[in-house]
Design a protein around this motif. Structure first.
Motif, PDB file in Angstrom:
ATOM      1  N   ASP A  30       0.894  -1.039   0.076  1.00 51.11           N
ATOM      2  CA  ASP A  30       0.122   0.154  -0.073  1.00 51.11           C
ATOM      3  C   ASP A  30       1.013   1.321   0.223  1.00 51.11           C
ATOM      4  OD1 ASP A  30      -2.127  -1.640  -0.069  1.00 51.11           O
ATOM      5  OD2 ASP A  30      -2.583  -1.371   1.987  1.00 51.11           O
ATOM      6  N   ALA A  31       1.917   1.046   0.900  1.00 46.69           N
ATOM      7  CA  ALA A  31       2.801   2.459   0.810  1.00 46.69           C
ATOM      8  C   ALA A  31       3.558   2.475  -0.522  1.00 46.69           C
ATOM      9  CB  ALA A  31       4.001   2.128   1.795  1.00 46.69           C
ATOM     10  N   TYR A  32       3.949   1.429  -0.988  1.00 43.85           N
ATOM     11  CA  TYR A  32       4.571   1.566  -2.406  1.00 43.85           C
ATOM     12  C   TYR A  32       3.439   2.200  -3.628  1.00 43.85           C
ATOM     13  CZ  TYR A  32       6.382   0.136  -7.033  1.00 43.85           C
ATOM     14  OH  TYR A  32       6.673   0.088  -8.388  1.00 43.85           O
ATOM     15  N   ILE A  33       2.214   1.793  -3.655  1.00 51.39           N
ATOM     16  CA  ILE A  33       1.300   2.301  -4.416  1.00 51.39           C
ATOM     17  C   ILE A  33       1.148   3.836  -4.224  1.00 51.39           C
ATOM     18  CG2 ILE A  33      -1.063   2.131  -4.968  1.00 51.39           C
ATOM     19  CD1 ILE A  33      -0.961  -0.785  -4.515  1.00 51.39           C
ATOM     20  N   ALA A  34       1.077   4.302  -2.907  1.00 48.55           N
ATOM     21  CA  ALA A  34       0.939   5.851  -2.486  1.00 48.55           C
ATOM     22  C   ALA A  34       2.048   6.502  -2.916  1.00 48.55           C
ATOM     23  CB  ALA A  34       0.315   5.781  -1.148  1.00 48.55           C
ATOM     24  N   TYR A  35       3.375   5.980  -2.679  1.00 52.28           N
ATOM     25  CA  TYR A  35       4.501   7.086  -2.585  1.00 52.28           C
ATOM     26  C   TYR A  35       5.505   6.366  -3.562  1.00 52.28           C
ATOM     27  CZ  TYR A  35       2.188   8.473   1.646  1.00 52.28           C
ATOM     28  OH  TYR A  35       1.321   9.283   2.699  1.00 52.28           O
ATOM     29  N   HIS A  36       5.081   5.767  -4.656  1.00 50.33           N
ATOM     30  CA  HIS A  36       6.217   5.087  -5.526  1.00 50.33           C
ATOM     31  C   HIS A  36       6.998   6.176  -6.264  1.00 50.33           C
ATOM     32  CE1 HIS A  36       4.091   5.574  -9.216  1.00 50.33           C
ATOM     33  NE2 HIS A  36       2.924   4.938  -8.513  1.00 50.33           N
ATOM     34  N   HIS A  37       6.283   7.325  -6.478  1.00 47.85           N
ATOM     35  CA  HIS A  37       6.925   8.546  -7.345  1.00 47.85           C
ATOM     36  C   HIS A  37       7.570   7.902  -8.602  1.00 47.85           C
ATOM     37  CE1 HIS A  37       6.249  10.787  -3.873  1.00 47.85           C
ATOM     38  NE2 HIS A  37       6.988  10.249  -2.894  1.00 47.85           N
ATOM     39  N   GLY A  38       7.009   7.019  -9.369  1.00 50.44           N
ATOM     40  CA  GLY A  38       7.447   6.759 -10.679  1.00 50.44           C
ATOM     41  C   GLY A  38       8.694   5.665 -10.498  1.00 50.44           C
ATOM     42  N   ILE A  39       8.986   5.282  -9.472  1.00 47.70           N
ATOM     43  CA  ILE A  39      10.073   4.110  -9.324  1.00 47.70           C
ATOM     44  C   ILE A  39       9.138   2.572  -9.640  1.00 47.70           C
ATOM     45  CG2 ILE A  39      11.777   2.829  -7.711  1.00 47.70           C
ATOM     46  CD1 ILE A  39      12.150   5.443  -6.394  1.00 47.70           C
ATOM     47  N   LYS A  40       9.609   2.101 -10.452  1.00 52.90           N
ATOM     48  CA  LYS A  40       8.866   1.013 -11.089  1.00 52.90           C
ATOM     49  C   LYS A  40       9.192  -0.345 -10.224  1.00 52.90           C
ATOM     50  CE  LYS A  40       8.379   2.704 -15.497  1.00 52.90           C
ATOM     51  NZ  LYS A  40       8.531   2.671 -17.295  1.00 52.90           N
ATOM     52  N   ASN A  41      10.154  -0.453  -9.614  1.00 55.11           N
ATOM     53  CA  ASN A  41      10.692  -1.791  -8.939  1.00 55.11           C
ATOM     54  C   ASN A  41      10.476  -1.489  -7.467  1.00 55.11           C
ATOM     55  OD1 ASN A  41      12.547  -3.560  -7.778  1.00 55.11           O
ATOM     56  ND2 ASN A  41      12.885  -4.502  -9.794  1.00 55.11           N
ATOM     57  N   ILE A  42       9.880  -2.251  -6.756  1.00 54.42           N
ATOM     58  CA  ILE A  42       9.660  -2.218  -5.424  1.00 54.42           C
ATOM     59  C   ILE A  42      11.141  -2.120  -4.576  1.00 54.42           C
ATOM     60  CG2 ILE A  42       9.005  -4.385  -4.723  1.00 54.42           C
ATOM     61  CD1 ILE A  42       7.080  -3.286  -2.726  1.00 54.42           C
ATOM     62  N   ALA A  43      11.841  -3.278  -5.229  1.00 53.11           N
ATOM     63  CA  ALA A  43      13.144  -3.305  -4.465  1.00 53.11           C
ATOM     64  C   ALA A  43      14.058  -1.950  -4.572  1.00 53.11           C
ATOM     65  CB  ALA A  43      13.948  -4.288  -5.061  1.00 53.11           C
ATOM     66  N   ASP A  44      13.858  -1.235  -5.902  1.00 55.91           N
ATOM     67  CA  ASP A  44      14.607   0.018  -5.903  1.00 55.91           C
ATOM     68  C   ASP A  44      13.833   0.998  -5.081  1.00 55.91           C
ATOM     69  OD1 ASP A  44      16.495  -1.028  -7.786  1.00 55.91           O
ATOM     70  OD2 ASP A  44      15.340  -0.357  -9.390  1.00 55.91           O
ATOM     71  N   TRP A  45      12.656   0.897  -4.998  1.00 54.70           N
ATOM     72  CA  TRP A  45      11.998   2.092  -3.997  1.00 54.70           C
ATOM     73  C   TRP A  45      12.050   1.807  -2.599  1.00 54.70           C
ATOM     74  CZ3 TRP A  45       7.796   0.417  -0.536  1.00 54.70           C
ATOM     75  CH2 TRP A  45       7.217   1.815   0.047  1.00 54.70           C
ATOM     76  N   ARG A  46      12.575   0.560  -2.023  1.00 53.29           N
ATOM     77  CA  ARG A  46      13.027   0.370  -0.634  1.00 53.29           C
ATOM     78  C   ARG A  46      14.113   1.054  -0.490  1.00 53.29           C
ATOM     79  NH1 ARG A  46      10.763  -5.977  -0.373  1.00 53.29           N
ATOM     80  NH2 ARG A  46       8.641  -5.599   0.070  1.00 53.29           N
ATOM     81  N   ARG A  47      15.142   0.930  -1.369  1.00 51.74           N
ATOM     82  CA  ARG A  47      16.584   1.243  -1.372  1.00 51.74           C
ATOM     83  C   ARG A  47      16.212   2.931  -1.268  1.00 51.74           C
ATOM     84  NH1 ARG A  47      17.929  -3.606  -3.599  1.00 51.74           N
ATOM     85  NH2 ARG A  47      17.306  -2.908  -5.771  1.00 51.74           N
TER      86      ARG A  47
END
Length: 509
Positions: A213-230
């Motif tokens: 849910d946090a990824y969907i709300a705040y991904h800011h265009g980062i397509k990979n969840i692993a990259d988003w976490r980093r």
């Protein structure tokens, strides 16, 4: 050269590591730190039932031992699980301090304030050690204080392996953690802020990180969840770094990541190792933090032996020294591994001394930090004796950080020496402010015998280091018939050193 040093040289030669024997001895500039862990009472306090007086006495005993061992820095764990070992903050008192979360010590005292004062008396830096994302250490949530942040903001947390951790993907979480840290920076005379290796959790089979849910709300265009976490971790580290430097530019910021960034098989720029990693395993791009200059030091936990096939000590020290990007590199030393008699590398009592020597052979390694305090103070495989008698037999100053401050303080004035019955009493005046407007933060006293050259680069000449506006010192280790020459230098917050005061000479009668 004694037996321990000779054995260490032999060990290094057998492992085909060339040795410059001079580097076995104490350099004047070297970072020598130790972690004092408070979580589950690993190091201090030994029990949460100790009285305030007993806690103070125990901490003084610990610091005295580390001073005798030649250490000059303490990483003091002040926030093990969204709780506090200090008074001037918003989070509840730690259960590992008083037995009950939220309960203040009785009679009242501030452990962090006390620890800072005691460290500075001994010429030791204190770095406040935070666990940024860990919120609970177990699943006993009913024991948490009503004002624990997990109760106030339950939507901020992920439960993983039965424990609660902050969700790093939430902007409000990053802001909250930064403010918690800044309470300490603003209100305490700390020398540094320190993070350990806990970012996203170490993987456990069958467990998933519930942050979709946090990824969907705040991904800011980062397509990979692993990259988003980093990126989430990166954002926190940059925010903390910028905030610290805005308020107190001299407060150091450093991180102690897992020892492997990436393995070479994962990335050609990785290390010659085959172990777990921080980049993929913990979503922590530890090399990037140094490369971007967000941290002042990196302190990788290289808790392996030279002979560890998956992660050889020397390969990792070499890799990190090639990827420090001009920032300080302190090696996290696994002193606790000295109790491991199953591993052939750690059965050898020369393993740790050899690691110290190997670090000194690399001029891009500025020192070591040991995990943890108890392992040193119980003298596992004689490590405490070895440090005191050999490698840290002389005091050392932390290396300066010239990117933060390159201006030396002014020298002390009017150095005087008076012989008393069994000692020499020195006194001096505080120096004028330096060119950058800073005054002295501490002092170093040097002593030279008879016709010994006056060389303040010689570590053996250091007799006392302390931080604070103290302008006198008594030398009680003098002998009749000797002639001593003394000089004093000033230190600033980042341990730049002044020229020495005009020398004074005393003939002991």
């Amino acid at each position: 050269m004694n037996k321990i040093l000779l054995t260490t040289i032999l060990y290094l030669v057998i492992n085909q590591i060339s040795v410059n024997a001079q580097l076995l001895y104490s350099p004047k500039r070297e970072f020598r730190g130790v972690w004092i862990a408070t979580v589950v009472n690993i190091d201090w306090p030994s029990k949460s039932t100790l009285t305030s007086t007993q806690q103070k006495e125990e901490l003084i005993h610990i610091l005295n031992k580390h001073q005798e061992q030649g250490l000059n820095a303490v990483f003091f764990q002040v926030r093990p699980a969204a709780d506090a070992f200090y008074a001037k903050g918003t989070e509840p008192w730690s259960m590992w301090l008083t037995g009950t979360q939220g309960k203040a010590p009785e009679p009242f005292y501030d452990p962090l304030e006390f620890a800072i004062q005691e460290c500075h008396k001994r010429g030791m830096e204190l770095h406040a050690w935070f666990n940024p994302y860990r919120a609970t250490f177990d699943s006993q949530f009913s024991k948490l204080h009503k004002n624990h942040i997990t109760n106030l903001k339950p939507e901020w947390f992920i439960t993983y392996a039965g424990k609660k951790m902050f969700n790093p993907g939430l902007p409000d979480v990053r802001e909250y953690i930064t403010q918690v840290i800044m309470n300490v920076v603003k209100n305490y005379d700390v020398d540094g802020i320190h993070f350990d290796d806990y970012f996203y959790p170490y993987a456990i089979k069958g467990q998933t990180i519930d942050d979709t849910d946090a990824y969907i709300a705040y991904h800011h265009g980062i397509k990979n969840i692993a990259d988003w976490r980093r990126d989430n971790v990166d954002q926190l580290i940059k925010m903390v770094s910028d905030s610290i430097k805005h308020h107190k530019k001299y407060v150091k910021f450093g991180i102690s990541p897992f020892g492997i960034w990436k393995n070479k098989k994962q990335d050609p720029e990785g290390s010659e190792t085959n172990g777990g990693d921080s980049y993929y395993g913990l979503f922590a791009d530890s090399r990037k933090w140094v490369k971007e200059g967000w941290v002042d030091y990196i302190n990788p936990q290289i808790y392996w032996a030279f002979s560890t096939m998956a992660a050889p000590y020397n390969k990792l020290v070499d890799w990190w020294s090639n990827n420090a990007y001009g920032r300080h590199l302190y090696i996290g030393q696994g002193a606790y591994r000295l109790s491991d008699n199953k591993d052939i590398g750690w059965r050898n009592p020369t393993q740790m001394p050899s690691q110290i020597v190997y670090n000194r052979l690399n001029n891009r390694v500025q020192g070591s930090v040991y995990f943890s305090s108890k392992s040193l103070n119980t003298n596992l495989k004689g490590i405490s004796d070895t440090l005191k008698s050999n490698y840290y037999q002389y005091q050392a100053l932390p290396p300066p950080m010239l990117w933060l401050d390159s201006v030396s303080p002014s020298r002390p004035e009017n150095l005087l020496a008076v012989q008393t019955n069994k000692s020499v009493l020195l006194s001096w005046k505080l120096p004028a402010k330096a060119k950058d407007g800073e005054g002295a933060y501490g002092f170093v006293v040097y002593r030279f015998e008879d016709n010994e050259p006056l060389d303040i680069d010689k570590a053996a000449a250091i007799k006392k280091v302390f931080y604070g506006a103290i302008t006198s010192w008594e030398d009680q280790q003098v002998m009749k018939g000797k002639k001593y020459t003394y000089v004093v230098t000033a230190l600033d917050r980042l341990k730049n050193e002044s020229e020495h005061a005009i020398p004074v000479t005393v003939s002991i009668k």
